[in-house]
Design an enzyme around this catalytic site. Structure first.
Site, PDB file in Angstrom:
ATOM      1  N   ASN A 178       5.351  -3.900  11.140  1.00 53.39           N
ATOM      2  CA  ASN A 178       6.016  -4.769  10.161  1.00 53.39           C
ATOM      3  C   ASN A 178       7.404  -5.129  10.704  1.00 53.39           C
ATOM      4  O   ASN A 178       8.260  -4.253  10.851  1.00 53.39           O
ATOM      5  CB  ASN A 178       6.117  -4.009   8.830  1.00 53.39           C
ATOM      6  CG  ASN A 178       6.777  -4.809   7.727  1.00 53.39           C
ATOM      7  OD1 ASN A 178       7.456  -5.797   7.978  1.00 53.39           O
ATOM      8  ND2 ASN A 178       6.604  -4.362   6.494  1.00 53.39           N
TER       9      ASN A 178
ATOM     10  N   CYS B 234      11.380  -8.790   3.297  1.00 59.35           N
ATOM     11  CA  CYS B 234      10.145  -9.339   3.888  1.00 59.35           C
ATOM     12  C   CYS B 234       9.905 -10.789   3.492  1.00 59.35           C
ATOM     13  O   CYS B 234       9.185 -11.515   4.171  1.00 59.35           O
ATOM     14  CB  CYS B 234       8.953  -8.481   3.487  1.00 59.35           C
ATOM     15  SG  CYS B 234       9.132  -6.792   4.055  1.00 59.35           S
TER      16      CYS B 234
ATOM     17  N   HIS C  64       3.070 -12.458   5.637  1.00 60.47           N
ATOM     18  CA  HIS C  64       3.975 -11.445   6.171  1.00 60.47           C
ATOM     19  C   HIS C  64       3.114 -10.249   6.567  1.00 60.47           C
ATOM     20  O   HIS C  64       2.219  -9.845   5.822  1.00 60.47           O
ATOM     21  CB  HIS C  64       5.005 -11.060   5.110  1.00 60.47           C
ATOM     22  CG  HIS C  64       5.647  -9.748   5.397  1.00 60.47           C
ATOM     23  ND1 HIS C  64       6.311  -9.515   6.583  1.00 60.47           N
ATOM     24  CD2 HIS C  64       5.695  -8.591   4.689  1.00 60.47           C
ATOM     25  CE1 HIS C  64       6.744  -8.272   6.574  1.00 60.47           C
ATOM     26  NE2 HIS C  64       6.388  -7.689   5.448  1.00 60.47           N
TER      27      HIS C  64
HETATM   28  O1  UT7 Z   1       6.602  -5.250   3.519  1.00 60.70           O
HETATM   29  C1  UT7 Z   1       6.686  -4.349   2.478  1.00 60.70           C
HETATM   30  C2  UT7 Z   1       6.867  -3.014   3.131  1.00 60.70           C
HETATM   31  N1  UT7 Z   1       6.056  -1.938   2.746  1.00 60.70           N
HETATM   32  C3  UT7 Z   1       4.727  -1.955   2.546  1.00 60.70           C
HETATM   33  O2  UT7 Z   1       4.040  -2.938   2.564  1.00 60.70           O
HETATM   34  C4  UT7 Z   1       4.096  -0.613   2.313  1.00 60.70           C
HETATM   35  C5  UT7 Z   1       3.062  -0.614   1.233  1.00 60.70           C
HETATM   36  N2  UT7 Z   1       2.432   0.704   1.141  1.00 60.70           N
HETATM   37  C6  UT7 Z   1       1.568   1.124   2.065  1.00 60.70           C
HETATM   38  O3  UT7 Z   1       1.250   0.404   2.997  1.00 60.70           O
HETATM   39  C7  UT7 Z   1       0.981   2.498   1.898  1.00 60.70           C
HETATM   40  O4  UT7 Z   1       1.383   3.053   0.659  1.00 60.70           O
HETATM   41  C8  UT7 Z   1       1.375   3.465   3.055  1.00 60.70           C
HETATM   42  C9  UT7 Z   1       0.685   3.045   4.348  1.00 60.70           C
HETATM   43  C10 UT7 Z   1       2.876   3.466   3.273  1.00 60.70           C
HETATM   44  C11 UT7 Z   1       0.941   4.889   2.741  1.00 60.70           C
HETATM   45  O5  UT7 Z   1      -0.431   4.923   2.473  1.00 60.70           O
HETATM   46  P1  UT7 Z   1      -0.976   5.713   1.189  1.00 60.70           P
HETATM   47  O6  UT7 Z   1      -2.444   5.631   1.234  1.00 60.70           O
HETATM   48  O7  UT7 Z   1      -0.295   5.148  -0.023  1.00 60.70           O
HETATM   49  O8  UT7 Z   1      -0.524   7.178   1.502  1.00 60.70           O
HETATM   50  P2  UT7 Z   1       0.367   8.168   0.627  1.00 60.70           P
HETATM   51  O9  UT7 Z   1       1.783   7.749   0.620  1.00 60.70           O
HETATM   52  O10 UT7 Z   1      -0.316   8.432  -0.685  1.00 60.70           O
HETATM   53  O11 UT7 Z   1       0.247   9.499   1.471  1.00 60.70           O
HETATM   54  C12 UT7 Z   1      -1.000  10.166   1.655  1.00 60.70           C
HETATM   55  C13 UT7 Z   1      -0.764  11.379   2.511  1.00 60.70           C
HETATM   56  C14 UT7 Z   1       0.375  12.249   2.002  1.00 60.70           C
HETATM   57  O12 UT7 Z   1       0.006  13.602   2.247  1.00 60.70           O
HETATM   58  P3  UT7 Z   1      -0.599  14.524   1.060  1.00 60.70           P
HETATM   59  O13 UT7 Z   1       0.474  14.533   0.002  1.00 60.70           O
HETATM   60  O14 UT7 Z   1      -1.854  13.817   0.627  1.00 60.70           O
HETATM   61  O15 UT7 Z   1      -0.815  15.820   1.731  1.00 60.70           O
HETATM   62  C15 UT7 Z   1       1.535  11.900   2.884  1.00 60.70           C
HETATM   63  O16 UT7 Z   1       2.458  12.940   3.041  1.00 60.70           O
HETATM   64  O17 UT7 Z   1      -0.377  10.975   3.819  1.00 60.70           O
HETATM   65  C16 UT7 Z   1       0.842  11.613   4.196  1.00 60.70           C
HETATM   66  N3  UT7 Z   1       1.584  10.736   5.080  1.00 60.70           N
HETATM   67  C17 UT7 Z   1       1.405  10.721   6.411  1.00 60.70           C
HETATM   68  N4  UT7 Z   1       0.582  11.416   7.212  1.00 60.70           N
HETATM   69  C18 UT7 Z   1       0.619  11.141   8.526  1.00 60.70           C
HETATM   70  C19 UT7 Z   1       2.537   9.807   4.751  1.00 60.70           C
HETATM   71  N5  UT7 Z   1       2.962   9.184   5.866  1.00 60.70           N
HETATM   72  C20 UT7 Z   1       2.275   9.724   6.908  1.00 60.70           C
HETATM   73  C21 UT7 Z   1       2.278   9.506   8.293  1.00 60.70           C
HETATM   74  N6  UT7 Z   1       1.437  10.222   9.058  1.00 60.70           N
HETATM   75  N7  UT7 Z   1       3.062   8.593   8.875  1.00 60.70           N
END
Ligand code: UT7
Length: 331
Positions: free
Chosen positions: A288, A113, A258
């Site tokens: 992204n 990125c 970014h």
């Molecule tokens: O450029 C650098 C690239 N990457 C980034 O910038 C990513 C940085 N991180 C983030 O943006 C966030 O961590 C995410 C958007 C990826 C995820 O958000 P979060 O609030 O950290 O969610 P999480 O990973 O803690 O997941 C929460 C819940 C989980 O379910 P349970 O365990 O609470 O039942 C996941 O399984 O959301 C679930 N989950 C989804 N649900 C629906 C994870 N991905 C998805 C999805 N759709 N696509």
């Protein structure tokens, strides 16, 4: 003092729009989850057989045209991508070939990125030191073939999109305008918090059917850790750029970060005390696009007349590596 100046910008996005509702058909996800957590509503995906070099080439042609140059005026190419057409040779060589530039040097940058700002920084140094006059800097990505569109991989699959952006960086004798400084950082302690392991030289054989069956060839991410570091590193590297040039947050006319997650951008705005009206965001439309996101956003911002002569524009990025970077520009 010789400076470098962006004299042309271009972007190319594939036509196919893939909405969050389209992804609901492929995996257990929802438009609500994706928009609330990331701000993404749509992204673009290529048709099969379109490599990232083609998106970069199409953006480059537009940037060269807007610079009122022709391809033969380009004397060096730097191509940033996380997903080149081939493991080797890099996209720079392929883009040079498409532009009809045999013999013109081409360098690939693989800094995820932060790739575009790293590439811009290298181009800036070449120009400042009088090595080249007109450098093409490209960021282009095809994510859609790398991420698996299934529930198991939904945490990464919904975030990314395909696209290309490019700028022409040229030498300028105007000391007060152009790239004022760039700032590059990396910390490999977090290399495995956002990575694509297979294929690679750590394995022998480097690619087997078992590895593919185990789905080790898709990117893995510790989303929470990436988020936590991003909201710290973005403001830090922006402040570094301001300080270096004796500027303050109030001097920023436009911040082009970014585009990783709208919540990250909002957290950065809050930490800096910068209004969202001073920050460019198009993540709702493209997701992204890694190394392409800043040049795509820049091209759109110029088209929308969000940047005028004399403005202070800041680029900033954070991503896999971890790497983070910024650039300060007086337009
Ligand atoms: O450029 C650098 C690239 N990457 C980034 O910038 C990513 C940085 N991180 C983030 O943006 C966030 O961590 C995410 C958007 C990826 C995820 O958000 P979060 O609030 O950290 O969610 P999480 O990973 O803690 O997941 C929460 C819940 C989980 O379910 P349970 O365990 O609470 O039942 C996941 O399984 O959301 C679930 N989950 C989804 N649900 C629906 C994870 N991905 C998805 C999805 N759709 N696509």
């Amino acid at each position: 003092m010789r400076r470098s100046k962006i004299i042309g910008t271009g972007r190319f996005l594939p036509e196919r729009v893939v909405s969050n509702f389209d992804l609901e058909e492929l995996m257990d996800t929802s438009d609500k989850w994706i928009t609330e957590r990331t701000g993404i509503r749509n992204r673009r995906f290529v048709e099969d057989g379109t490599g990232s070099s083609e998106l970069g080439y199409k953006a480059a042609i537009k940037a060269i045209e807007k610079a009122s140059l022709s391809p033969k005026d380009i004397d060096f190419i730097i191509a940033a991508t996380i997903m080149p057409d081939y493991f080797f040779p890099g996209n720079g060589c392929l883009i040079g070939q498409m532009l009809g530039l045999p013999g013109v040097g081409a360098l690939d940058v693989r800094n995820q990125c932060s790739g575009f700002i790293y590439a811009l920084s290298i181009a800036d140094s070449f120009i400042q030191n009088g090595v080249y006059d007109n450098i093409l800097v490209v960021g282009s990505e095809v994510h859609s073939v790398m991420h698996k569109m299934t529930t198991k991989w939904r945490d990464t699959a919904v975030l990314f999109g395909d696209g290309g952006g490019a700028v022409v960086l040229a030498s300028s004798e105007d000391e007060n305008r152009g790239i004022l400084s760039t700032h590059l950082h990396a910390d490999g302690a977090y290399a495995r918090d956002l990575w694509l392991e297979i294929p690679g030289s750590k394995q022998n054989p480097w690619l087997t059917k078992d590895m593919i069956d185990d789905e080790r060839h898709h990117p893995k991410m510790n989303g929470k850790k990436v988020f936590k570091h991003a909201v710290k590193r973005f403001p830090e590297v922006i402040e570094e750029a301001l300080e270096k040039n004796s500027l303050t947050v109030d001097d920023i006319s436009l911040l082009i970060p970014h585009q990783s997650n709208l919540r990250i951008t909002q957290a950065v705005a809050k930490r800096l005390g910068l209004g969202m009206d001073k920050i460019y965001s198009n993540i709702d439309r493209y997701g992204n696009t890694t190394s392409a996101s800043i040049p795509i956003a820049l091209d759109e911002a110029i088209e929308e007349e969000r940047i005028k002569d004399g403005d202070i524009v800041i680029f900033a990025a954070f991503g896999a590596g971890f790497t983070w970077a910024s650039a300060a520009i007086r337009w």
